[in-house]
Enzyme design. Sequence first.
Site, short mmCIF file in Angstrom:
data_model
loop_
_atom_site.label_atom_id
_atom_site.label_comp_id
_atom_site.label_asym_id
_atom_site.label_seq_id
_atom_site.Cartn_x
_atom_site.Cartn_y
_atom_site.Cartn_z
N SER A 130 34.67 18.61 35.60
CA SER A 130 33.60 19.50 35.19
C SER A 130 33.17 19.20 33.77
O SER A 130 33.97 18.72 32.96
CB SER A 130 34.13 20.94 35.27
N TYR A 154 40.53 27.68 32.86
CA TYR A 154 39.91 26.91 33.95
C TYR A 154 39.59 25.50 33.48
O TYR A 154 39.96 24.51 34.13
CB TYR A 154 38.63 27.60 34.45
#
Length: 350
Positions: A130, A154
């Site tokens: 990501s 995350y």
Amino acid sequence: MSSQTVLVTGGAGYIGSHTVLQLLLGGFKAVVVDNLDNSSETAIHRVKELAGKFAGNLSFHKLDLRDRDALEKIFSSTKFDSVIHFAGLKAVGESVQKPLLYYDNNLIGTIVLFEVMAAHGCKKLVFSSSATVYGLPKEVPCTEEFPLSAANPYGRTKLIIEEICRDIYRAEQEWKIILLRYFNPVGAHPSGYIGEDPRGIPNNLMPFVQQVAVGRRPALTVFGNDYTTSDGTGVRDYIHVVDLADGHIAALRKLNDPKIGCEVYNLGTGKGTSVLEMVKAFEQASGKKIPLVMAGRRPGDAEVVYASTNKAERELNWKAKYGIDEMCRDQWNWASKNPYGYGGSEDSSN
């Protein structure tokens, strides 16, 4: 080439389901494993319908990657050419509240997967990383060489898994690994039959916008309208989920390149779009007015983030085709046909 069998973890999720469909249409066989924590088996049924004559090349197993015995059984019964690893929890806010849940699920699940892959001689991997690994970038566009940092648990799980992949490759050069850093996936398959169906409160802009448009929420909260951008709102690189899915197919094909070791590619459009620009495009696509509530900036939100896509264009021969008008058109097509996502009724809305 075309009869390759690919294991897709998290294949019932938003990006996973769209990628599985593109795999099937591209002649691949796909075996999906997913614990359905944040996804729906309905997505798999619908992918089969959209795949038509290729539907028989898809199988699904409900399992958690931390269940080593269940995963071992899958690997013992099928020879996989490669793995696409999507599975993981992905809500930034929740990760701040429940860091151990994220480290347990995302890291332990991944380590078990890699150990089982190695035991069965499957050493080709595409990992969904990501743009969160860039933290708060000091400049744009973000290139793959930018320094890495993560602003939340995350993002740290993505960063740690990237480092694990690099370490695995350094230890054993027969691994071939591609890390794909996505920017902001939006849109849906043009059929309107599969799309994003977040459980509970959405983490991203577009599901919020679509829930306002179908009457599930009264207004969209915009976090920060005092940034030094054209209209004061944050700028992101939104990418159509079908373009993103095609990027995974390009990455899988690249794994056959003998020169590949452990490589990283950004998947974005290379263009930044502000929150208000995106809302306006959605209003035009849907014919709906989206009421706005302005709120303060969220801590940890970057002002402007968009990708440098040169490396993916050059080495994967991949480039995003769709602009924000098509993204919003397809998002609205999905939302208007499935106002309550795969659940089909109001009780699936939180």
